[in-house]
Design a protein around this motif. Structure first.
Motif, PDB file in Angstrom:
ATOM      1  N   MET B 144       4.479   9.313  -4.152  1.00 41.30           N
ATOM      2  CA  MET B 144       3.209   8.394  -3.705  1.00 41.30           C
ATOM      3  C   MET B 144       3.664   7.971  -2.328  1.00 41.30           C
ATOM      4  SD  MET B 144       2.355   5.049  -3.316  1.00 41.30           S
ATOM      5  CE  MET B 144       3.426   4.058  -4.553  1.00 41.30           C
ATOM      6  N   ALA B 145       4.858   7.542  -2.188  1.00 40.51           N
ATOM      7  CA  ALA B 145       5.119   6.903  -0.669  1.00 40.51           C
ATOM      8  C   ALA B 145       5.260   7.912   0.427  1.00 40.51           C
ATOM      9  CB  ALA B 145       6.631   6.394  -0.856  1.00 40.51           C
ATOM     10  N   PRO B 148      -0.370   9.574   2.731  1.00 42.13           N
ATOM     11  CA  PRO B 148      -1.137   8.479   3.853  1.00 42.13           C
ATOM     12  C   PRO B 148      -1.514   7.565   3.140  1.00 42.13           C
ATOM     13  CG  PRO B 148      -1.955  10.921   4.049  1.00 42.13           C
ATOM     14  CD  PRO B 148      -1.053  10.801   2.812  1.00 42.13           C
ATOM     15  N   LEU B 149      -2.074   7.566   1.940  1.00 39.54           N
ATOM     16  CA  LEU B 149      -2.575   6.302   1.171  1.00 39.54           C
ATOM     17  C   LEU B 149      -1.500   5.064   0.806  1.00 39.54           C
ATOM     18  CD1 LEU B 149      -1.804   6.532  -2.070  1.00 39.54           C
ATOM     19  CD2 LEU B 149      -3.541   8.233  -2.030  1.00 39.54           C
ATOM     20  N   ALA B 150      -0.077   5.760   1.094  1.00 46.10           N
ATOM     21  CA  ALA B 150       0.889   4.720   1.000  1.00 46.10           C
ATOM     22  C   ALA B 150       0.764   3.540   1.973  1.00 46.10           C
ATOM     23  CB  ALA B 150       2.362   5.376   0.817  1.00 46.10           C
ATOM     24  N   ALA B 151       0.699   3.771   3.172  1.00 43.47           N
ATOM     25  CA  ALA B 151       0.580   2.859   3.911  1.00 43.47           C
ATOM     26  C   ALA B 151      -0.719   2.007   4.000  1.00 43.47           C
ATOM     27  CB  ALA B 151       0.507   3.492   5.623  1.00 43.47           C
ATOM     28  N   PRO B 155       2.380  -2.082   3.761  1.00 46.08           N
ATOM     29  CA  PRO B 155       3.096  -1.480   4.908  1.00 46.08           C
ATOM     30  C   PRO B 155       4.630  -1.362   4.798  1.00 46.08           C
ATOM     31  CG  PRO B 155       2.407  -3.664   5.494  1.00 46.08           C
ATOM     32  CD  PRO B 155       1.510  -3.283   4.401  1.00 46.08           C
ATOM     33  N   TYR B 156       4.742  -2.160   3.348  1.00 49.06           N
ATOM     34  CA  TYR B 156       6.191  -2.107   2.861  1.00 49.06           C
ATOM     35  C   TYR B 156       6.592  -0.765   2.071  1.00 49.06           C
ATOM     36  CZ  TYR B 156       6.252  -7.015   4.091  1.00 49.06           C
ATOM     37  OH  TYR B 156       6.119  -8.519   5.057  1.00 49.06           O
ATOM     38  N   VAL B 157       5.329  -0.178   1.772  1.00 50.35           N
ATOM     39  CA  VAL B 157       5.788   1.110   1.003  1.00 50.35           C
ATOM     40  C   VAL B 157       6.614   2.220   1.568  1.00 50.35           C
ATOM     41  CG1 VAL B 157       4.750   2.875  -0.478  1.00 50.35           C
ATOM     42  CG2 VAL B 157       3.788   0.701  -0.769  1.00 50.35           C
ATOM     43  N   PRO B 158       6.141   2.267   3.024  1.00 47.09           N
ATOM     44  CA  PRO B 158       6.764   3.407   3.732  1.00 47.09           C
ATOM     45  C   PRO B 158       8.290   2.777   4.057  1.00 47.09           C
ATOM     46  CG  PRO B 158       4.736   3.169   4.640  1.00 47.09           C
ATOM     47  CD  PRO B 158       4.853   2.131   3.782  1.00 47.09           C
ATOM     48  N   ALA B 160       9.995   0.788   2.106  1.00 47.71           N
ATOM     49  CA  ALA B 160      10.910   1.128   0.957  1.00 47.71           C
ATOM     50  C   ALA B 160      11.346   2.653   0.732  1.00 47.71           C
ATOM     51  CB  ALA B 160      10.103   0.663  -0.221  1.00 47.71           C
ATOM     52  N   ARG B 161      10.499   3.332   1.054  1.00 51.35           N
ATOM     53  CA  ARG B 161      10.600   4.862   0.883  1.00 51.35           C
ATOM     54  C   ARG B 161      11.836   5.224   1.880  1.00 51.35           C
ATOM     55  NH1 ARG B 161       6.564   8.582   4.217  1.00 51.35           N
ATOM     56  NH2 ARG B 161       7.782   7.654   5.697  1.00 51.35           N
ATOM     57  N   ASP B 162      11.643   4.923   3.117  1.00 46.40           N
ATOM     58  CA  ASP B 162      12.729   5.326   4.169  1.00 46.40           C
ATOM     59  C   ASP B 162      14.149   4.563   3.696  1.00 46.40           C
ATOM     60  OD1 ASP B 162      10.660   6.421   5.515  1.00 46.40           O
ATOM     61  OD2 ASP B 162      10.764   4.724   6.978  1.00 46.40           O
ATOM     62  N   TRP B 163      13.980   3.313   3.083  1.00 46.85           N
ATOM     63  CA  TRP B 163      15.393   2.928   2.702  1.00 46.85           C
ATOM     64  C   TRP B 163      15.890   3.430   1.514  1.00 46.85           C
ATOM     65  CZ3 TRP B 163      16.911   0.649  -1.866  1.00 46.85           C
ATOM     66  CH2 TRP B 163      18.083   0.108  -1.772  1.00 46.85           C
ATOM     67  N   LEU B 164      15.024   3.961   0.599  1.00 49.15           N
ATOM     68  CA  LEU B 164      15.550   4.639  -0.535  1.00 49.15           C
ATOM     69  C   LEU B 164      16.156   6.030  -0.118  1.00 49.15           C
ATOM     70  CD1 LEU B 164      12.707   4.245  -3.440  1.00 49.15           C
ATOM     71  CD2 LEU B 164      15.105   3.867  -3.657  1.00 49.15           C
ATOM     72  N   ILE B 165      15.342   6.536   0.650  1.00 48.97           N
ATOM     73  CA  ILE B 165      16.036   7.933   1.073  1.00 48.97           C
ATOM     74  C   ILE B 165      17.373   7.766   2.008  1.00 48.97           C
ATOM     75  CG2 ILE B 165      15.577   9.901   2.683  1.00 48.97           C
ATOM     76  CD1 ILE B 165      12.866  10.021   1.626  1.00 48.97           C
ATOM     77  N   ALA B 166      17.488   6.861   2.785  1.00 50.52           N
ATOM     78  CA  ALA B 166      18.380   6.564   3.679  1.00 50.52           C
ATOM     79  C   ALA B 166      19.533   5.924   3.078  1.00 50.52           C
ATOM     80  CB  ALA B 166      18.231   5.449   4.833  1.00 50.52           C
ATOM     81  N   VAL B 167      19.648   5.079   1.895  1.00 56.09           N
ATOM     82  CA  VAL B 167      20.610   4.564   1.360  1.00 56.09           C
ATOM     83  C   VAL B 167      21.029   5.079   0.121  1.00 56.09           C
ATOM     84  CG1 VAL B 167      21.567   2.161   0.800  1.00 56.09           C
ATOM     85  CG2 VAL B 167      20.039   2.341   2.660  1.00 56.09           C
ATOM     86  N   PRO B 168      20.182   4.728  -1.074  1.00 58.40           N
ATOM     87  CA  PRO B 168      20.932   5.150  -2.353  1.00 58.40           C
ATOM     88  C   PRO B 168      20.681   6.850  -2.394  1.00 58.40           C
ATOM     89  CG  PRO B 168      18.749   3.919  -2.531  1.00 58.40           C
ATOM     90  CD  PRO B 168      18.933   3.924  -1.256  1.00 58.40           C
ATOM     91  N   VAL B 169      19.481   7.597  -2.107  1.00 56.40           N
ATOM     92  CA  VAL B 169      19.607   8.860  -2.317  1.00 56.40           C
ATOM     93  C   VAL B 169      20.537   9.590  -1.267  1.00 56.40           C
ATOM     94  CG1 VAL B 169      18.207  10.995  -1.725  1.00 56.40           C
ATOM     95  CG2 VAL B 169      17.061   8.681  -2.705  1.00 56.40           C
ATOM     96  N   THR B 170      20.862   9.202  -0.049  1.00 56.39           N
ATOM     97  CA  THR B 170      21.928   9.633   0.770  1.00 56.39           C
ATOM     98  C   THR B 170      23.103   9.517   0.097  1.00 56.39           C
ATOM     99  OG1 THR B 170      20.516   9.359   2.832  1.00 56.39           O
ATOM    100  CG2 THR B 170      22.813   9.756   3.205  1.00 56.39           C
TER     101      THR B 170
END
Lengths: 261, 200, 511
Positions: B144-145, B148-151, B155-158, B160-170
């Motif tokens: 979902m993040a 385009p509808l996430a934003a 505005p916190y959804v994108p 949160a997505r960037d943080w999830l990908i950059a920190v726990p996923v990485t």
């Protein structure tokens, strides 16, 4: 001798990747010591990995029932960076092939790379010969469906149903075709298992297969399938993993304290 | 002797490539390049072998009568494309084959993944344990993040997505990659030191 | 001979360490047959193929045991209930055996068994009881000469037996005697004593102990507790699967109904990564040289083609020199398709070779990239379209190594491809690498972006749309984007349905 000494001098003065060399120099003695211990019969403790237990059981089951297992060896080319993963696929194939060959039963290996197919043929021929049934070896037991991953998955799925296989073992280098292959066979009442080291593909396979391994567990296949030398290297890997963990923790602390930028 | 020679060749070539990786020297580089070219040539010959196996398998199926139609289509397509590729390289016919046969076929095969993913999700999303909960929530959120509808939702959804990908996923990916790299090194050393030879 | 579990060499049995690899032979898996050369499981005593003895010196050991160990002789007579005692059969045998071993017969006749004594007390004298015992005991020492004699002696035992039985018991069976050649079978010599067993040797003793230990040990890795049962039922009923697939099909057809309302230049807000890439490429001077590698298969065209088209459009606007190659056999076909679109829109790229050149497919993975990083001419002798040397094309004239390019852009569906470019090319040329990849592999490459080995990293159609919004000034839309939203809706629906079905099923099972 002069050209030789000149060559040695020039090599020594050449640029060397010191970080990689340091890692190798730490790993090599650990590897040698633990491998020697493994080969000498020292038993290392292994945590259970259900996939390998099931492979052992299914190899025996297939031998008794006469229904072949299909081993999908993936698309890892021998000679590329996927060689270690392809080697593990061959190790699993070797184990299953020896079981089948001992009782002159059929076995089926499918690969998405031609070099891997040739190696699998060698493994199977060896197994058939050593079991005393060289006449049972047929090159067509190892098939190749082209270098395209999806064509490979479609070919493997097609032959699976046609030849009444007992189970699918898909271990090696897989991408999205791992999910394709697994789900194409989900309609059949059959066991599907395997894994790959690529995390993005492994996530797809783990969601679909009955039993799956991901990441480095793929490289433990030999240790779990009766290769004593692999046991030792697995122990060496664990030691080095501890070293890396320690290095990460120390690095984080040092960086946080401002000693490293 | 039958085993010693291939194992010896494999070990020698492997060690040469290892030295070539660590040492940047013209002579070593040249030897490495020759070996690498050899690998490419061998792979090409293996492909030829694979092609022959594929031809013989389907010729046998055609003869035996098990799914002969599919085998016939495969053989015609294979030989036809091969003939066009060899006789008319870079021609409009080859481009036509690519645009109107290969491209749509591949896209269709890949599109099937969307269907297969749903049936896999049907089983994986059953909330029988903690893993299933984590899998379901993270999958739905990350999917979902990226829309385009996430934003539009927040505005916190994108973020949160960037943080999830950059920190726990990485972090998870790095952990898996480090482990896999150790496994790769161990497997390579086993082959290089002739402790194991899975190819024979 | 046994087979070394480490190196598969054939080693004599009495060796503890492999003479080839030095590894321990403990727990070896296969034994080599000395007769036919076949491999049999280690625990086998005989070859599974030719039935030859597999144990080392098994024949010699057996002969030695036969010599040293006396055959088994029962110290007391066998119980009478183990013996064959019908009158008609016992009579002739008794006659013969008593002839062969009169001493034994006499001795045993003088010492009746317990049952016989008991029967005597009850007054039920068994028929010819004096002859039964000698028959059994005398057979302890079978003699080939007795066999034909026995065959002759039992003339017609069934006739005698039938005569002694009441008619009601015979009934219809009277007609079957010709169908059953019982005479011949009865006349065969029967082993009326247990076989002789030698005293167990050291090897047998060891095997027995080993077997006892293995059978008493808990199975490793909990194998015994993990029973493999073949799955006999489908994981999802066919109707359920069909319904799910129908939902996915409807989601895929959504753009036909909506016309693409969500992925448009107005709706998309470019993220930081997409904006940075667009800005970075906009900063390239006209006439800069860029290498673009189209390293994905047509399978990922739906996801990556929009990204490729946007990229080429932006670069065409900047009027840079584009050299296009691929490490996939199908990559050049995709590149040609993309340039077909771009050359229609931009006049500068309508003439092949001036601003852009397709140099072709590079076989050999990392090995080939390594060659390419050293010399372009060594990797590509001629271009893909006109089949002329690269020096004859304006777009590639004067380019000798990859170090002369301003940037390298890799479009890939596989993380290993990007890794190859980083390891083989970036490490040697230090050229910036921009990776535009499928969403699936982007997290795998994130560490390379953090470490600076990648200059930019974009993943999937979503970020591709963001990049389009950031780089293309004109209005645009990605019609297929609406299908992504619909697919997400299907995912949510499936998550709800599967759990409702699962809970309902559990309740039914409980009740």
């Amino acid at each position: 001798m002069e050209p030789l000494s000149a060559l040695i001098d020039s090599i020594l003065s050449a640029s060397v990747d010191l970080t990689a060399l340091a890692i190798l120099l730490v790993f090599l003695p650990l590897f040698v010591v633990f491998t020697a211990r493994g080969k000498a019969g020292y038993r290392f403790g292994l945590r259970p990995i259900p996939l390998y237990s099931r492979i052992r059981q299914l190899a025996s089951h297939a031998t008794e029932s006469g229904s072949p297992l299909q081993v999908s060896l993936g698309s890892g080319q021998i000679g590329s960076e996927a060689t270690p993963e392809a080697a593990m696929a061959l190790t699993v194939f070797d184990y299953v092939a020896r079981h089948a060959a001992t009782c002159a039963q059929p076995i089926h290996g499918v690969s998405g790379d031609a070099t891997l197919m040739a190696a699998a043929q060698g493994v199977l021929q060896n197994a058939r010969q050593e079991s005393g049934y060289p006449e049972n070896y047929a090159g067509r037991e190892c098939t190749f469906y082209g270098p395209d991953p999806l064509a490979y998955a479609a070919g493997a799925a097609g032959t699976f149903g046609a030849d009444n296989h007992l189970a699918l073992i898909a271990l090696g280098e897989f991408g999205a075709e791992g999910l394709w292959l697994s789900e194409a066979l989900a309609d059949q009442a059959t066991t599907r298992m395997g894994g790959t080291s690529d995390p993005s593909a492994a996530a797809l396979m783990a969601a679909s297969l009955d039993e799956a391994v991901i990441g480095e567990d793929v490289y433990a296949a030999g240790a779990y399938l009766h290769r004593p030398s692999h046991l030792g290297s697995l122990a060496a890997q664990d030691i080095l993993r501890l070293v890396i963990m320690l290095a990460i923790v120390v690095g984080v602390i040092m960086t946080s304290l401002g000693y490293w930028s | 002797m039958k085993r010693i020679v291939p194992i010896g060749v494999a070990v020698l070539c492997g060690l040469t490539m290892l030295v070539d990786f660590f040492v940047a020297h013209p002579l070593v580089d040249r030897i490495g390049a020759i070996l690498v070219e050899g690998v490419t040539i061998l792979a090409a010959f293996a492909l030829l072998l694979g092609l022959l196996v594929l031809l013989s398998t389907h010729a046998r199926k055609l003869k035996r009568g098990s799914q002969p139609g599919l085998s016939l289509i495969l053989l015609i397509a294979l030989l036809g494309t091969l003939a066009v590729g060899v006789l008319l390289p870079g021609s409009a016919t080859l481009t036509w084959l690519f645009d109107y046969v290969y491209y749509p076929l591949q896209s269709t095969m890949a599109a099937l993944l969307a269907f297969f993913a749903i049936s896999a999700v049907y089983r994986a999303f059953k909330l029988r344990n903690v893993h299933a909960w984590v899998l379901m929530i993270s999958s739905l959120f990350l999917f979902m993040a990226q829309l385009p509808l996430a934003a539009a939702i927040s505005p916190y959804v994108p973020m949160a997505r960037d943080w999830l990908i950059a920190v726990p996923v990485t972090a998870g990916m790095r952990g898996i990659l480090l482990g896999a790299a150790l496994g790769t090194v161990a497997t390579a050393l086993r082959i290089l030191l002739a402790v194991d030879h899975p190819y024979a | 001979m046994i087979v070394c579990p480490n190196c598969q060499h054939h080693i004599p049995d009495d060796v503890e360490v492999c003479s080839n690899c030095g590894g321990s032979l403990e727990g070896f898996l296969y034994r080599l047959c000395p007769a036919c050369g076949a491999l049999s499981p280690a625990q086998n005593t005989f070859c599974h193929r030719c039935l030859a003895e597999l144990k080392p010196g098994g024949a010699a050991l057996k002969a030695a045991q036969d010599e040293t160990i006396a055959p088994f002789v029962p110290t007391e007579p066998l119980p009478a209930d183990l013996l064959i005692a019908p009158d008609a059969l016992a009579q002739p045998q008794a006659g013969i055996t008593s002839e062969q071993t009169p001493e034994n017969a006499a001795a045993d006749a003088a010492e009746p068994t317990e049952e016989q004594t008991h029967a005597d007390d009850e007054g039920e004298q068994p028929a010819a009881d004096d002859s039964v015992e000698p028959a059994a005991v005398a057979a302890d020492e079978p003699d080939a000469a007795t066999v034909p004699a026995a065959a002759h002696a039992s003339e017609d035992p069934l006739t005698d037996l039938a005569a002694s039985l009441p008619d009601s018991l015979i009934g219809d069976l009277a007609q079957t005697q010709d169908l059953l050649p019982l005479e011949a079978a009865v006349a065969l010599p029967h082993r009326a004593h247990p076989p002789t067993f030698g005293r167990p040797g050291e090897t047998e003793q060891y095997d027995a102990e080993l077997f006892a230990r293995i059978s008493a040990e808990p199975a490793s890795l909990n194998e015994s507790r993990h029973v493999v049962l073949q799955r006999q039922q489908r994981l999802l009923p066919a109707i359920g699967r069909a319904l799910l697939y129908l939902l996915v099909l409807l989601a895929a057809l959504t753009p036909l109904l909506t016309g693409g309302q969500l992925f448009t230049s107005q709706a998309m807000l470019p993220g930081a990564e997409a904006s940075a890439l667009a800005t970075s490429l906009n900063a390239l001077p006209a006439g800069a040289h860029l290498l673009v590698s189209v390293d994905y298969d047509p399978a990922y065209a739906g996801e990556l083609d929009p990204l490729t088209h946007t990229l080429l459009r932006q670069l065409a606007e900047r009027e840079v020199n584009l050299v296009v190659m691929s490490t996939r056999p199908t990559g050049m076909g995709l590149a040609q398709r993309a340039f077909g679109v771009v050359s229609e829109e931009t006049a500068a790229y309508q003439t092949y070779g001036e601003r852009h050149a397709l140099v072709g497919y590079l076989a050999g993975n990392e090995a080939a990239l390594r060659t390419l990083s050293g010399s372009i001419d060594a990797a590509f002798k001629q271009d893909y379209v006109k089949h002329v040397p690269l020096s004859q094309l304006a777009a590639t004239e004067g380019l000798a190594t990859l170090a002369e390019f301003d940037a390298i852009i890799v479009l890939a569906d596989d993380s290993q491809v990007v890794r190859r470019w980083i390891e083989q090319v970036h490490s040697r040329t230090q050229r910036p690498i921009y990776a535009l990849v499928s969403a699936r592999v982007k997290p795998l490459l994130q560490p390379y972006l953090s470490s600076g080995q990648l200059t930019a990293l974009l993943g999937g159609a979503s970020q591709g749309a963001e990049y389009s919004a950031a780089s293309l000034g004109s209005a645009w839309k990605l019609a297929q984007g609406d299908a992504y939203v619909a697919y997400w809706g299907v995912l949510v629906l499936v998550a709800i349905v599967t759990n409702i079905a699962w809970v309902a099923r559990k309740r039914t099972e409980r009740s």
